[in-house]
Design an enzyme around this catalytic site. Structure first.
Site, PDB file in Angstrom:
ATOM      1  N   TYR A   1       0.828  -1.218   0.000  1.00  0.00           N
ATOM      2  CA  TYR A   1       0.000   0.000   0.000  1.00  0.00           C
ATOM      3  C   TYR A   1       0.856   1.258   0.000  1.00  0.00           C
ATOM      4  O   TYR A   1       0.473   2.289  -0.530  1.00  0.00           O
ATOM      5  CB  TYR A   1      -0.925  -0.029   1.219  1.00  0.00           C
TER       6      TYR A   1
ATOM      7  N   LYS B   1      -3.398   7.987   3.460  1.00  0.00           N
ATOM      8  CA  LYS B   1      -4.544   7.733   4.328  1.00  0.00           C
ATOM      9  C   LYS B   1      -4.256   8.185   5.757  1.00  0.00           C
ATOM     10  O   LYS B   1      -5.149   8.704   6.445  1.00  0.00           O
ATOM     11  CB  LYS B   1      -4.912   6.250   4.305  1.00  0.00           C
TER      12      LYS B   1
END
Length: 266
Positions: free
Chosen positions: A167, A174
């Site tokens: 990720y 995020k």
């Protein structure tokens, strides 16, 4: 693991939960996107929905035509100052205010998911941070004059507390989004405007499946409630709950819609 079912409870998500609410929903692109399902569930709960589209206006209009009620679609590039400057006027053509905003916008170039985390070029990282995190603040600012007292701003999140394999810089984005939400919640609280994030488990959307190594099998195995990566509507209903008046004193929070994985997953 047996298939997970999340039946709709009409008393929780049926007509009335969002009756009379005016919502701006960003990020609709396909019928399986979280934003589309939020718009659909919100309409079924009584809300008026206005959608935005980035660069694919006609496509988003066709997708929105599948919703239970007609939806006006406004072109919006959250990184374009001119687009943001005219957003309030464009929304004003359809409603005189907003009771909620759904931020479902993110971007990560292939370099942001590369195995060599530290090698990602700054322009790619900067773009990811701008679109995925800063835009929550810039979008809120653009709509601030339209937001009514008691309004709810909801952003779509994925657990920013961990370093997820593959990720990479999207995970950093995020984490930044979570921080932006907290600062917005602090600033807008005196105006009775709530800002929260809904952190979903991995869903089989176009955006998620473009992440290298996407695999939700271990999630289904370890989440206490189980996990169905095709049940986007369950996450959408969580968003609708946060948009509603039933969470009037919740702000600056991450609301988990992940089957409980965050408390039990490895």
């Amino acid at each position: 693991m047996p298939e997970v079912k999340h039946p709709v409870d009409a008393t929780a998500s049926g007509p009335g939960l969002l009756a009379g609410k005016r919502l701006l929903v960003t990020g609709i692109l396909t019928p399986n996107s979280i934003a589309y399902h939020v718009a659909e569930q919100a309409q079924r709960a009584g809300a008026q929905v206005i959608a935005t589209a980035f660069g694919r206006l006609s496509l988003v209009e066709r997708v929105c035509a599948r919703l239970p009620e007609p939806v006006p679609v406004i072109e919006l590039d959250v990184t374009d100052t001119a687009h943001r400057d005219r957003l309030a006027a464009a929304v004003g053509e359809h409603t005189d205010g907003l009771d909620g905003i759904v931020h479902s916008v993110a971007h990560g170039s292939p370099a942001c998911f590369d195995e060599d985390f530290a090698a990602a070029p700054w322009p790619d990282v900067a773009r990811s941070l701008e679109v995925s995190a800063y835009s929550l603040a810039s979008l809120t600012h653009a709509c601030r004059g339209l937001l009514a007292g008691g309004a709810s701003i909801v952003g779509l999140d994925f657990d920013g507390q961990r370093a997820w394999e593959g990720y990479n810089w999207m995970g950093v984005s995020k984490a930044a989004l979570e921080s932006v939400a907290r600062y917005l919640a602090r600033q807008l609280g005196p105006e009775r405007i709530r800002v929260n994030l809904v952190a979903a488990g991995p869903l089989r959307t176009v955006a998620a499946t473009s992440v290298p190594g996407f695999d939700s099998a271990h999630w289904a195995e370890h989440a206490p409630l189980g996990w169905d990566d095709r049940d986007v509507a369950a996450v959408a209903r969580t968003c609708c709950a946060v948009l509603s008046d039933w969470m009037p004193v919740t702000s600056g929070s991450v609301v988990w819609a992940d089957g409980g994985y965050h408390i039990a997953g490895p």
